[in-house]
Design a protein around this motif. Structure first.
Motif, PDB file in Angstrom:
ATOM      1  N   ALA A 250       0.834  -1.202   0.000  1.00 51.54           N
ATOM      2  CA  ALA A 250       0.000   0.000   0.000  1.00 51.54           C
ATOM      3  C   ALA A 250       0.866   1.248   0.000  1.00 51.54           C
ATOM      4  N   ILE A 251       0.507   2.183  -0.871  1.00 54.98           N
ATOM      5  CA  ILE A 251       1.226   3.452  -1.003  1.00 54.98           C
ATOM      6  C   ILE A 251       0.220   4.598  -0.949  1.00 54.98           C
ATOM      7  N   GLN A 252       0.490   5.575  -0.101  1.00 54.37           N
ATOM      8  CA  GLN A 252      -0.322   6.785  -0.028  1.00 54.37           C
ATOM      9  C   GLN A 252       0.286   7.843  -0.939  1.00 54.37           C
ATOM     10  N   LEU A 253      -0.530   8.381  -1.835  1.00 47.49           N
ATOM     11  CA  LEU A 253      -0.092   9.469  -2.710  1.00 47.49           C
ATOM     12  C   LEU A 253      -0.731  10.765  -2.219  1.00 47.49           C
ATOM     13  N   GLU A 254       0.082  11.743  -1.882  1.00 47.71           N
ATOM     14  CA  GLU A 254      -0.381  13.063  -1.452  1.00 47.71           C
ATOM     15  C   GLU A 254      -0.126  14.043  -2.594  1.00 47.71           C
ATOM     16  N   LEU A 255      -1.185  14.390  -3.292  1.00 52.64           N
ATOM     17  CA  LEU A 255      -1.057  15.227  -4.485  1.00 52.64           C
ATOM     18  C   LEU A 255      -1.351  16.688  -4.179  1.00 52.64           C
ATOM     19  N   GLY A 256      -0.521  17.574  -4.721  1.00 48.97           N
ATOM     20  CA  GLY A 256      -0.736  19.004  -4.577  1.00 48.97           C
ATOM     21  C   GLY A 256      -1.995  19.467  -5.271  1.00 48.97           C
ATOM     22  N   ARG A 257      -2.508  20.590  -4.815  1.00 49.50           N
ATOM     23  CA  ARG A 257      -3.788  21.089  -5.310  1.00 49.50           C
ATOM     24  C   ARG A 257      -3.769  21.351  -6.813  1.00 49.50           C
ATOM     25  N   HIS A 258      -2.669  21.852  -7.350  1.00 48.50           N
ATOM     26  CA  HIS A 258      -2.612  22.153  -8.775  1.00 48.50           C
ATOM     27  C   HIS A 258      -2.785  20.903  -9.633  1.00 48.50           C
ATOM     28  N   LEU A 259      -2.534  19.753  -9.066  1.00 49.45           N
ATOM     29  CA  LEU A 259      -2.678  18.498  -9.798  1.00 49.45           C
ATOM     30  C   LEU A 259      -4.099  17.946  -9.713  1.00 49.45           C
ATOM     31  N   ARG A 260      -4.895  18.474  -8.775  1.00 48.27           N
ATOM     32  CA  ARG A 260      -6.211  17.900  -8.493  1.00 48.27           C
ATOM     33  C   ARG A 260      -7.378  18.717  -9.012  1.00 48.27           C
ATOM     34  N   VAL A 261      -7.165  19.985  -9.262  1.00 48.45           N
ATOM     35  CA  VAL A 261      -8.290  20.866  -9.595  1.00 48.45           C
ATOM     36  C   VAL A 261      -8.890  20.500 -10.950  1.00 48.45           C
ATOM     37  N   PRO A 262     -10.206  20.719 -11.124  1.00 50.98           N
ATOM     38  CA  PRO A 262     -10.836  20.493 -12.428  1.00 50.98           C
ATOM     39  C   PRO A 262     -10.119  21.309 -13.502  1.00 50.98           C
ATOM     40  N   GLY A 263      -9.957  20.678 -14.638  1.00 46.87           N
ATOM     41  CA  GLY A 263      -9.208  21.316 -15.709  1.00 46.87           C
ATOM     42  C   GLY A 263      -7.788  20.800 -15.783  1.00 46.87           C
ATOM     43  N   ALA A 264      -7.239  20.415 -14.627  1.00 48.78           N
ATOM     44  CA  ALA A 264      -5.898  19.838 -14.583  1.00 48.78           C
ATOM     45  C   ALA A 264      -5.935  18.354 -14.261  1.00 48.78           C
ATOM     46  N   ASN A 265      -7.000  17.915 -13.571  1.00 49.92           N
ATOM     47  CA  ASN A 265      -6.959  16.536 -13.079  1.00 49.92           C
ATOM     48  C   ASN A 265      -7.129  15.478 -14.165  1.00 49.92           C
ATOM     49  N   ILE A 266      -7.643  15.847 -15.322  1.00 47.94           N
ATOM     50  CA  ILE A 266      -7.704  14.876 -16.421  1.00 47.94           C
ATOM     51  C   ILE A 266      -6.294  14.537 -16.894  1.00 47.94           C
ATOM     52  N   LYS A 267      -5.471  15.562 -17.064  1.00 47.59           N
ATOM     53  CA  LYS A 267      -4.080  15.339 -17.456  1.00 47.59           C
ATOM     54  C   LYS A 267      -3.326  14.595 -16.361  1.00 47.59           C
ATOM     55  N   THR A 268      -3.568  14.995 -15.111  1.00 47.74           N
ATOM     56  CA  THR A 268      -2.927  14.310 -13.990  1.00 47.74           C
ATOM     57  C   THR A 268      -3.285  12.836 -13.986  1.00 47.74           C
ATOM     58  N   ALA A 269      -4.564  12.534 -14.159  1.00 48.74           N
ATOM     59  CA  ALA A 269      -5.016  11.144 -14.155  1.00 48.74           C
ATOM     60  C   ALA A 269      -4.359  10.344 -15.268  1.00 48.74           C
ATOM     61  N   ASP A 270      -4.251  10.936 -16.449  1.00 44.24           N
ATOM     62  CA  ASP A 270      -3.637  10.248 -17.581  1.00 44.24           C
ATOM     63  C   ASP A 270      -2.169   9.944 -17.303  1.00 44.24           C
TER      64      ASP A 270
END
Length: 294
Positions: A250-270
């Motif tokens: 198990a690994i916990q990923l702590e992602l910064g807000r700029h990676l999570r906001v709508p508009g950016a999170n599709i690219k982040t997810a990919d």
């Protein structure tokens, strides 16, 4: 609770959380139902926890992104709870769904997902029971969330022998970075024992793949630095990882807000999906065949 295959997405969600409804579900699906006389009639599980089975040895969990209230449960006050937090990890529920979509798009198969839809101010699913909630009405939801993870782990173990749980969180300290949380390798003991520390810290590790994709990662790839004490892995990875044995790391990923906001999170997810797949092709079962087929 057994994961049913074809399109099963918590049939509980269409039913009332009254005793008669729970009995009807149990009889019709054969699934174990968490019982409680404290639940308010009309409260649905699907509104509070989303569980979807998968066809890969990967489990994605997200305990802090939800926004729904829990009927009959007041806001937590946090008295006596260390490092008490009641704010949500904004957009992590959305990111987790998009990550599952991206993995499915790239492999043709979907990971398991367990996503909290309730707000953290009522229940913190990443805490042990005595610190997670203050109202007994919240207890069955906490139990249900973690039982869903237990059942996902069992399914993965039965089908592939081993696998990986990734717990998705958000942090505000470094808005473009991702922190690693494994209790400094303790929640990935099986992975490290089987493949060496390179599998956790090296270029082919998950964080090595994330760094290669352009994400700032903390600690740095190849570094022997300890994980940040605020983000080094919480109850979910400690409880469900390989710290105490087993073959699910198990690994916990702590992602910064700029990676999570709508508009950016599709690219982040990919990008996350590509990194997870690259890691999995080296370290997880079932991915060799997928690699050959792509």
């Amino acid at each position: 609770m057994k994961f049913l295959r074809a399109g099963w997405v918590l049939v509980f969600g269409v039913c009332l959380f009254a005793a008669c409804s729970l009995n009807a579900i149990a009889q019709s699906t054969g699934e174990t139902v968490v019982r409680s006389e404290n639940f308010t009639a009309g409260q649905s599980v699907r509104r509070l926890v989303s569980v979807v089975p998968g066809d890969l040895p990967i489990i994605l969990t997200a305990p802090h992104g939800g926004g729904n209230a829990i009927d009959g449960v007041p806001k937590r006050q946090g008295n006596g709870v260390g490092m008490f937090k009641a704010m949500s990890d904004a957009f992590t529920d959305q990111l987790t769904e998009k990550l599952a979509d991206a993995i499915e798009k790239q492999t043709g198969k979907r990971p398991y997902t367990v996503i909290a839809r309730f707000h953290r101010k009522y229940l913190d699913a990443n805490r042990r029971a005595q610190d997670a909630y203050e109202s007994p009405n919240a207890a069955p939801i906490h139990d249900y969330y973690h039982q869903a993870i237990v059942e996902a782990k069992k399914s993965v173990t039965d089908r592939w022998g081993r696998g990986l749980l990734i717990d998705i969180h958000g942090q505000a300290k470094e808005p473009k970075a991702i922190f690693r949380g494994t209790q400094n390798g303790k929640t990935t003991k099986h992975l490290v024992k089987r493949f060496g520390v390179e599998a956790l810290q090296g270029k082919a590790s998950l964080f090595g793949q994330l760094a290669a994709a352009g994400f700032p990662v903390i600690p740095d790839v190849g570094s022997t630095d300890l994980e940040h004490s605020a983000y080094d892995g919480g109850y979910t990875v400690v409880t469900h990882g390989s710290l105490s044995g087993g073959t699910i790391d198990a690994i916990q990923l702590e992602l910064g807000r700029h990676l999570r906001v709508p508009g950016a999170n599709i690219k982040t997810a990919d990008q996350l999906a590509k990194a997870i797949i690259a890691f999995s092709e080296k370290y997880l079962p079932a991915f060799d065949q997928l690699k050959r087929n792509r």
